[in-house]
Design a protein around this motif. Sequence first.
Motif, PDB file in Angstrom:
ATOM      1  N   MET A   1      49.224 -10.770  -5.898  1.00  0.00           N
ATOM      2  CA  MET A   1      49.764 -10.444  -7.219  1.00  0.00           C
ATOM      3  C   MET A   1      49.849  -8.930  -7.425  1.00  0.00           C
ATOM      4  N   ARG A   2      48.831  -8.193  -6.920  1.00  0.00           N
ATOM      5  CA  ARG A   2      48.840  -6.736  -7.093  1.00  0.00           C
ATOM      6  C   ARG A   2      50.022  -6.085  -6.391  1.00  0.00           C
ATOM      7  N   GLU A   3      50.393  -6.619  -5.239  1.00  0.00           N
ATOM      8  CA  GLU A   3      51.527  -6.052  -4.516  1.00  0.00           C
ATOM      9  C   GLU A   3      52.841  -6.334  -5.242  1.00  0.00           C
ATOM     10  N   TYR A   4      52.951  -7.515  -5.835  1.00  0.00           N
ATOM     11  CA  TYR A   4      54.128  -7.807  -6.659  1.00  0.00           C
ATOM     12  C   TYR A   4      54.190  -6.859  -7.852  1.00  0.00           C
ATOM     13  N   LEU A   5      53.049  -6.624  -8.484  1.00  0.00           N
ATOM     14  CA  LEU A   5      53.003  -5.719  -9.638  1.00  0.00           C
ATOM     15  C   LEU A   5      53.364  -4.298  -9.232  1.00  0.00           C
ATOM     16  N   LEU A   6      52.880  -3.844  -8.077  1.00  0.00           N
ATOM     17  CA  LEU A   6      53.230  -2.500  -7.592  1.00  0.00           C
ATOM     18  C   LEU A   6      54.725  -2.400  -7.317  1.00  0.00           C
ATOM     19  N   THR A   7      55.286  -3.422  -6.697  1.00  0.00           N
ATOM     20  CA  THR A   7      56.725  -3.421  -6.428  1.00  0.00           C
ATOM     21  C   THR A   7      57.519  -3.370  -7.720  1.00  0.00           C
ATOM     22  N   LEU A   8      57.092  -4.144  -8.715  1.00  0.00           N
ATOM     23  CA  LEU A   8      57.766  -4.139 -10.021  1.00  0.00           C
ATOM     24  C   LEU A   8      57.711  -2.748 -10.653  1.00  0.00           C
ATOM     25  N   CYS A   9      56.544  -2.121 -10.631  1.00  0.00           N
ATOM     26  CA  CYS A   9      56.385  -0.801 -11.261  1.00  0.00           C
ATOM     27  C   CYS A   9      57.224   0.261 -10.552  1.00  0.00           C
ATOM     28  N   ILE A  10      57.252   0.237  -9.234  1.00  0.00           N
ATOM     29  CA  ILE A  10      58.061   1.213  -8.483  1.00  0.00           C
ATOM     30  C   ILE A  10      59.538   1.023  -8.787  1.00  0.00           C
ATOM     31  N   THR A  11      59.989  -0.217  -8.814  1.00  0.00           N
ATOM     32  CA  THR A  11      61.391  -0.493  -9.128  1.00  0.00           C
ATOM     33  C   THR A  11      61.748  -0.009 -10.529  1.00  0.00           C
ATOM     34  N   ALA A  12      60.875  -0.285 -11.500  1.00  0.00           N
ATOM     35  CA  ALA A  12      61.125   0.142 -12.878  1.00  0.00           C
ATOM     36  C   ALA A  12      61.127   1.662 -12.990  1.00  0.00           C
ATOM     37  N   ALA A  13      60.199   2.323 -12.307  1.00  0.00           N
ATOM     38  CA  ALA A  13      60.114   3.782 -12.383  1.00  0.00           C
ATOM     39  C   ALA A  13      61.341   4.450 -11.784  1.00  0.00           C
ATOM     40  N   VAL A  14      61.772   3.978 -10.620  1.00  0.00           N
ATOM     41  CA  VAL A  14      62.956   4.565  -9.986  1.00  0.00           C
ATOM     42  C   VAL A  14      64.194   4.344 -10.841  1.00  0.00           C
ATOM     43  N   THR A  15      64.338   3.135 -11.386  1.00  0.00           N
ATOM     44  CA  THR A  15      65.491   2.853 -12.243  1.00  0.00           C
ATOM     45  C   THR A  15      65.477   3.721 -13.488  1.00  0.00           C
ATOM     46  N   TYR A  16      64.321   3.845 -14.110  1.00  0.00           N
ATOM     47  CA  TYR A  16      64.208   4.650 -15.338  1.00  0.00           C
ATOM     48  C   TYR A  16      64.513   6.125 -15.078  1.00  0.00           C
ATOM     49  N   LEU A  17      63.958   6.683 -13.997  1.00  0.00           N
ATOM     50  CA  LEU A  17      64.137   8.109 -13.719  1.00  0.00           C
ATOM     51  C   LEU A  17      65.560   8.447 -13.290  1.00  0.00           C
ATOM     52  N   LEU A  18      66.239   7.505 -12.657  1.00  0.00           N
ATOM     53  CA  LEU A  18      67.598   7.777 -12.188  1.00  0.00           C
ATOM     54  C   LEU A  18      68.655   7.539 -13.255  1.00  0.00           C
ATOM     55  N   THR A  19      68.329   6.789 -14.295  1.00  0.00           N
ATOM     56  CA  THR A  19      69.341   6.465 -15.303  1.00  0.00           C
ATOM     57  C   THR A  19      69.835   7.704 -16.029  1.00  0.00           C
ATOM     58  N   PRO A 197      59.988 -15.191  -0.932  1.00  0.00           N
ATOM     59  CA  PRO A 197      61.154 -14.342  -1.216  1.00  0.00           C
ATOM     60  C   PRO A 197      61.653 -14.459  -2.647  1.00  0.00           C
ATOM     61  N   ALA A 198      61.648 -15.666  -3.205  1.00  0.00           N
ATOM     62  CA  ALA A 198      62.094 -15.837  -4.587  1.00  0.00           C
ATOM     63  C   ALA A 198      61.166 -15.100  -5.545  1.00  0.00           C
ATOM     64  N   SER A 199      59.862 -15.119  -5.284  1.00  0.00           N
ATOM     65  CA  SER A 199      58.918 -14.375  -6.122  1.00  0.00           C
ATOM     66  C   SER A 199      59.188 -12.885  -6.046  1.00  0.00           C
ATOM     67  N   LEU A 200      59.488 -12.389  -4.852  1.00  0.00           N
ATOM     68  CA  LEU A 200      59.799 -10.967  -4.674  1.00  0.00           C
ATOM     69  C   LEU A 200      61.076 -10.588  -5.404  1.00  0.00           C
ATOM     70  N   PHE A 201      62.110 -11.419  -5.295  1.00  0.00           N
ATOM     71  CA  PHE A 201      63.378 -11.121  -5.978  1.00  0.00           C
ATOM     72  C   PHE A 201      63.179 -11.071  -7.489  1.00  0.00           C
ATOM     73  N   ALA A 202      62.387 -12.001  -8.028  1.00  0.00           N
ATOM     74  CA  ALA A 202      62.167 -12.033  -9.472  1.00  0.00           C
ATOM     75  C   ALA A 202      61.388 -10.808  -9.933  1.00  0.00           C
ATOM     76  N   ALA A 203      60.382 -10.374  -9.158  1.00  0.00           N
ATOM     77  CA  ALA A 203      59.605  -9.189  -9.528  1.00  0.00           C
ATOM     78  C   ALA A 203      60.483  -7.939  -9.522  1.00  0.00           C
ATOM     79  N   ILE A 204      61.334  -7.804  -8.519  1.00  0.00           N
ATOM     80  CA  ILE A 204      62.231  -6.648  -8.448  1.00  0.00           C
ATOM     81  C   ILE A 204      63.246  -6.686  -9.589  1.00  0.00           C
ATOM     82  N   LEU A 205      63.743  -7.867  -9.901  1.00  0.00           N
ATOM     83  CA  LEU A 205      64.707  -7.995 -10.991  1.00  0.00           C
ATOM     84  C   LEU A 205      64.085  -7.602 -12.326  1.00  0.00           C
ATOM     85  N   MET A 206      62.842  -7.996 -12.559  1.00  0.00           N
ATOM     86  CA  MET A 206      62.157  -7.566 -13.779  1.00  0.00           C
ATOM     87  C   MET A 206      62.034  -6.054 -13.835  1.00  0.00           C
ATOM     88  N   GLY A 207      61.709  -5.424 -12.697  1.00  0.00           N
ATOM     89  CA  GLY A 207      61.603  -3.975 -12.661  1.00  0.00           C
ATOM     90  C   GLY A 207      62.915  -3.279 -12.952  1.00  0.00           C
TER      91      GLY A 207
END
Length: 433
Positions: A1-19, A197-207
Amino acid sequence: MREYLLTLCITAAVTYLLTGPVRKFAIVAGAMPEIRARDVHREPTPRLGGIAMFFGLCAGLLVADHLTNLHEVFEKSNEPRALLSGAALIWLIGVLDDKFEIDALIKLGGQMIAAGVMVVQGLTILWIPLPGVGTVALTQWQGTLLTVALVVITINAVNFVDGLDGLAAGMVCIAAAAFFMYAYRIWYSYGIEAAAPASLFAAILMGMCLGFLPHNMHPARIFMGDSGSMLIGLVLAAGAISVTGQVDPDLMNLFSGSERNAVHQMVPVYIPLVMPLTIIAIPAADLILAIVRRTWRGQSPFAADRGHLHHRLLEIGHSHSRAVLIMYFFSALIAFGALAYSVNAASMWIVLSVVFLSAIGLVLLLLPRFTPRAPRWAEGFVPPRYRRRRATAVAGAEGEAVAEVADEERVPVTVGVSGVNGATAVGSRTRSR
């Protein structure tokens, strides 16, 4: 779960900073259409927000590939690479459309090609569970056609709801959160690694959605455009395809005990067929109502009007932000209601809770029709909009009262249909004249 959360946070941070930089690039590139009479927004707003979301997707996949547990997803499955290939193609088509407004048939063809690219690399539906029948294996052509259809429908459904600031990103984020909980439960509770893989895709999509939302909430500083709406629609469809067509229901050992228990236990198998509808349900209802409304009036079903659901919310008195929040509420009710039902299909409390929350939602819809007024003695403690307007005599030139101003009624603001960010993915936009 922690790795999914880290992936979500990194995705959200990169998206936010690049927008922010992407917004400046969109202004320089001229991806800022003029305001039309039927648009909701009042000022020209740049789009191309999908650029930041795509790089957020790439960052999330890159980080996940270097994490200990999630790295196994890339070793045992080719689905992440298939997703990245299809996403890159649909993103490129969306960027070109945001800038040059390409033809609707070209966009539709691009969506089908992107889905085909994922099918070729292994992200396809191999079997499908049917109530009363069981698991049905599909031929290669059947799986391909069903996969392409699901991708195209989901992409256009997401694009259809992109009519208010923050609406599409928020609704997809809610659907992705419910889908992540479902896929993670399949992987963790049943030990089925094919659901990873579906769990990973959903975590990235949330980010992706969470990183873009701060820039897109009303008043929006940037729109995601077709480059963003088609991208998140494809990622949502990819997760549904992965957990529906790749996870073998026989591995869950659900066919034990009595026939009644088996029926209740088989509910989690059918939920992937329902979960993608959590994002399609509201736009599909809006589409059906629009066709009935226009046909009843003797108009063409394809004639544009001002009767979409989110515009109705604005017209009856809801603010822009409140209209979006109400649609969030119903999206969450559908998504998490289906999730709760998959956990315990035999519980009547789930049904009663959904009915009760639906009643609350209906009350919220009707609140603008009832404008509360505070008593005279409490007017000093409430905002001005809740105070009674006292009748005021307006004196004429000779000192005589010529008019009396009474309490004013709220007049709904007439709004147009969705603008640049609300056009359907396969529909053409009317150029400003």
